[in-house]
Design a protein around this motif. Structure first.
Motif, PDB file in Angstrom:
ATOM      1  N   ALA A 197    -117.706  21.877 -25.155  1.00  0.00           N
ATOM      2  CA  ALA A 197    -117.095  20.551 -25.241  1.00  0.00           C
ATOM      3  C   ALA A 197    -117.533  19.839 -26.513  1.00  0.00           C
ATOM      4  O   ALA A 197    -116.748  19.106 -27.131  1.00  0.00           O
ATOM      5  N   GLY A 198    -118.783  20.048 -26.917  1.00  0.00           N
ATOM      6  CA  GLY A 198    -119.273  19.429 -28.136  1.00  0.00           C
ATOM      7  C   GLY A 198    -118.524  19.870 -29.370  1.00  0.00           C
ATOM      8  O   GLY A 198    -118.418  19.123 -30.351  1.00  0.00           O
ATOM      9  N   VAL A 199    -117.982  21.081 -29.322  1.00  0.00           N
ATOM     10  CA  VAL A 199    -117.203  21.597 -30.454  1.00  0.00           C
ATOM     11  C   VAL A 199    -115.889  20.831 -30.599  1.00  0.00           C
ATOM     12  O   VAL A 199    -115.314  20.762 -31.682  1.00  0.00           O
ATOM     13  N   LEU A 200    -115.423  20.239 -29.505  1.00  0.00           N
ATOM     14  CA  LEU A 200    -114.137  19.552 -29.520  1.00  0.00           C
ATOM     15  C   LEU A 200    -114.228  18.126 -30.046  1.00  0.00           C
ATOM     16  O   LEU A 200    -113.198  17.466 -30.224  1.00  0.00           O
ATOM     17  N   SER A 201    -115.446  17.658 -30.278  1.00  0.00           N
ATOM     18  CA  SER A 201    -115.604  16.289 -30.743  1.00  0.00           C
ATOM     19  C   SER A 201    -114.974  16.107 -32.114  1.00  0.00           C
ATOM     20  O   SER A 201    -115.321  16.794 -33.081  1.00  0.00           O
ATOM     21  N   SER A 202    -114.039  15.201 -32.221  1.00  0.00           N
ATOM     22  CA  SER A 202    -113.332  14.971 -33.480  1.00  0.00           C
ATOM     23  C   SER A 202    -114.228  14.364 -34.545  1.00  0.00           C
ATOM     24  O   SER A 202    -113.908  14.384 -35.727  1.00  0.00           O
ATOM     25  N   THR A 203    -115.370  13.803 -34.146  1.00  0.00           N
ATOM     26  CA  THR A 203    -116.238  13.131 -35.100  1.00  0.00           C
ATOM     27  C   THR A 203    -117.331  14.027 -35.661  1.00  0.00           C
ATOM     28  O   THR A 203    -117.900  13.722 -36.705  1.00  0.00           O
ATOM     29  N   THR A 204    -117.641  15.124 -34.984  1.00  0.00           N
ATOM     30  CA  THR A 204    -118.755  15.959 -35.430  1.00  0.00           C
ATOM     31  C   THR A 204    -118.369  17.379 -35.803  1.00  0.00           C
ATOM     32  O   THR A 204    -119.123  18.062 -36.475  1.00  0.00           O
ATOM     33  N   SER A 205    -117.216  17.844 -35.393  1.00  0.00           N
ATOM     34  CA  SER A 205    -116.898  19.258 -35.553  1.00  0.00           C
ATOM     35  C   SER A 205    -115.822  19.526 -36.595  1.00  0.00           C
ATOM     36  O   SER A 205    -114.785  18.871 -36.614  1.00  0.00           O
ATOM     37  N   PRO A 206    -116.075  20.527 -37.468  1.00  0.00           N
ATOM     38  CA  PRO A 206    -115.044  20.954 -38.410  1.00  0.00           C
ATOM     39  C   PRO A 206    -114.093  21.968 -37.782  1.00  0.00           C
ATOM     40  O   PRO A 206    -113.178  22.457 -38.422  1.00  0.00           O
ATOM     41  N   CYS A 207    -114.344  22.308 -36.516  1.00  0.00           N
ATOM     42  CA  CYS A 207    -113.567  23.346 -35.836  1.00  0.00           C
ATOM     43  C   CYS A 207    -112.360  22.720 -35.143  1.00  0.00           C
ATOM     44  O   CYS A 207    -112.501  21.906 -34.241  1.00  0.00           O
ATOM     45  N   LEU A 208    -111.164  23.111 -35.571  1.00  0.00           N
ATOM     46  CA  LEU A 208    -109.939  22.529 -35.042  1.00  0.00           C
ATOM     47  C   LEU A 208    -109.285  23.492 -34.058  1.00  0.00           C
ATOM     48  O   LEU A 208    -108.116  23.874 -34.224  1.00  0.00           O
ATOM     49  N   VAL A 209    -110.051  23.895 -33.042  1.00  0.00           N
ATOM     50  CA  VAL A 209    -109.549  24.860 -32.060  1.00  0.00           C
ATOM     51  C   VAL A 209    -108.362  24.287 -31.302  1.00  0.00           C
ATOM     52  O   VAL A 209    -108.345  23.103 -30.947  1.00  0.00           O
ATOM     53  N   ARG A 210    -107.347  25.126 -31.076  1.00  0.00           N
ATOM     54  CA  ARG A 210    -106.124  24.678 -30.419  1.00  0.00           C
ATOM     55  C   ARG A 210    -105.941  25.269 -29.020  1.00  0.00           C
ATOM     56  O   ARG A 210    -105.342  24.644 -28.160  1.00  0.00           O
ATOM     57  N   THR A 211    -106.441  26.480 -28.811  1.00  0.00           N
ATOM     58  CA  THR A 211    -106.294  27.152 -27.521  1.00  0.00           C
ATOM     59  C   THR A 211    -107.661  27.578 -27.017  1.00  0.00           C
ATOM     60  O   THR A 211    -108.391  28.278 -27.714  1.00  0.00           O
ATOM     61  N   ILE A 212    -108.009  27.165 -25.793  1.00  0.00           N
ATOM     62  CA  ILE A 212    -109.320  27.474 -25.217  1.00  0.00           C
ATOM     63  C   ILE A 212    -109.138  28.113 -23.847  1.00  0.00           C
ATOM     64  O   ILE A 212    -108.495  27.542 -22.964  1.00  0.00           O
ATOM     65  N   ASN A 213    -109.716  29.288 -23.675  1.00  0.00           N
ATOM     66  CA  ASN A 213    -109.666  29.980 -22.391  1.00  0.00           C
ATOM     67  C   ASN A 213    -111.084  30.114 -21.851  1.00  0.00           C
ATOM     68  O   ASN A 213    -111.894  30.880 -22.371  1.00  0.00           O
ATOM     69  N   LEU A 214    -111.383  29.337 -20.801  1.00  0.00           N
ATOM     70  CA  LEU A 214    -112.691  29.382 -20.138  1.00  0.00           C
ATOM     71  C   LEU A 214    -112.539  29.801 -18.684  1.00  0.00           C
ATOM     72  O   LEU A 214    -113.357  29.447 -17.828  1.00  0.00           O
ATOM     73  N   SER A 215    -111.503  30.561 -18.393  1.00  0.00           N
ATOM     74  CA  SER A 215    -111.266  30.978 -17.012  1.00  0.00           C
ATOM     75  C   SER A 215    -112.378  31.903 -16.521  1.00  0.00           C
ATOM     76  O   SER A 215    -112.983  32.642 -17.286  1.00  0.00           O
ATOM     77  N   ARG A 216    -112.648  31.798 -15.215  1.00  0.00           N
ATOM     78  CA  ARG A 216    -113.642  32.643 -14.522  1.00  0.00           C
ATOM     79  C   ARG A 216    -115.012  32.610 -15.221  1.00  0.00           C
ATOM     80  O   ARG A 216    -115.504  33.612 -15.698  1.00  0.00           O
ATOM     81  N   ASN A 217    -115.596  31.422 -15.268  1.00  0.00           N
ATOM     82  CA  ASN A 217    -116.867  31.256 -15.959  1.00  0.00           C
ATOM     83  C   ASN A 217    -117.902  30.504 -15.137  1.00  0.00           C
ATOM     84  O   ASN A 217    -118.898  30.041 -15.678  1.00  0.00           O
ATOM     85  N   ASN A 218    -117.658  30.347 -13.828  1.00  0.00           N
ATOM     86  CA  ASN A 218    -118.603  29.646 -12.961  1.00  0.00           C
ATOM     87  C   ASN A 218    -118.822  28.200 -13.425  1.00  0.00           C
ATOM     88  O   ASN A 218    -119.944  27.681 -13.397  1.00  0.00           O
ATOM     89  N   ILE A 219    -117.742  27.558 -13.844  1.00  0.00           N
ATOM     90  CA  ILE A 219    -117.793  26.168 -14.296  1.00  0.00           C
ATOM     91  C   ILE A 219    -117.444  25.256 -13.125  1.00  0.00           C
ATOM     92  O   ILE A 219    -116.438  25.462 -12.447  1.00  0.00           O
ATOM     93  N   SER A 220    -118.277  24.253 -12.893  1.00  0.00           N
ATOM     94  CA  SER A 220    -118.014  23.281 -11.832  1.00  0.00           C
ATOM     95  C   SER A 220    -117.468  21.994 -12.446  1.00  0.00           C
ATOM     96  O   SER A 220    -117.095  21.952 -13.620  1.00  0.00           O
TER      97      SER A 220
END
Length: 208
Positions: A74-97
């Protein structure tokens, strides 16, 4: 064995980042215990924040990053701190609550790059769903959201989520299949106000 396997996968991912790859492919294997863990996800997130690379697609599906890993991503998605402009994110089946879902949702409030988010087969409940609903009221970039097989949503959560869709004209692909049986039958009613503008709604194993 898991530590060795995850180290190999993590090192491959870091090499992809160093090369400036447009797509970061760290998909694990179904039933494997050698996938990426929370610490691996944190290292990848740190590398993405430090290197001025524009990774358009990130696939970390079928791993074990959990909430800590999701919070790091989620920190990578911060528009103020990240130079990474990721458009598609797949976090399926990762034990995320819901903790991880809330962190991702907060970044979606202002993020103007992510167009597709896949959170299928995790452990998100109504708290995470409500956070995503709040993000949808603000976000105008996301067009595809996949939430099937979380199995903890209630009808009340679905109704709140559906209300947010009425305020968001951008989502065109929504996957809610195979969730808690309590929401079956209520999903179609809850989403009927947006059915005409959603090009595809997957809910309860059926097209609406």
């Amino acid at each position: 064995r898991r530590k060795i396997g995850s180290s190999i996968m993590r090192n491959r991912a870091l090499e992809q980042i160093r090369r400036g790859a447009n797509s970061l492919n760290c998909r694990g294997h179904l039933g494997s215990s050698a996938g990426l863990g929370p610490d691996d996800a944190m290292l990848l997130a740190d590398a993405l924040l430090k290197l001025p690379r524009q990774v358009a697609k990130m696939d970390l599906s079928f791993n074990l990053i959990g909430d800590s890993g999701a919070i790091a991503i989620a920190g990578v998605l911060s528009s103020t701190t990240s130079p990474c402009l990721v458009r598609t994110i797949n976090l399926s089946r990762n034990n995320i609550s819901s903790d991880g879902a809330v962190a991702l949702s907060l970044q979606l409030h202002a993020n103007a790059h992510v167009s597709a988010l896949d959170l299928r087969e995790n452990a998100i409940d109504d708290r995470g769903l409500n956070a995503l609903a709040d993000a949808l009221r603000r976000n105008r970039t996301l067009t595809c959201l996949r939430l099937s097989k979380n199995n903890a949503f209630t009808l009340s959560g679905i109704e709140c989520f559906a209300a947010s869709l009425c305020e968001n004209p951008c989502i065109v692909t929504l996957d809610l299949r195979c969730n808690n049986q309590q929401v079956r039958g209520g999903v179609q009613v809850a989403l009927q106000n947006r059915a005409e503008t959603l090009s595809r709604i997957d809910a309860c194993n059926a097209m609406i």
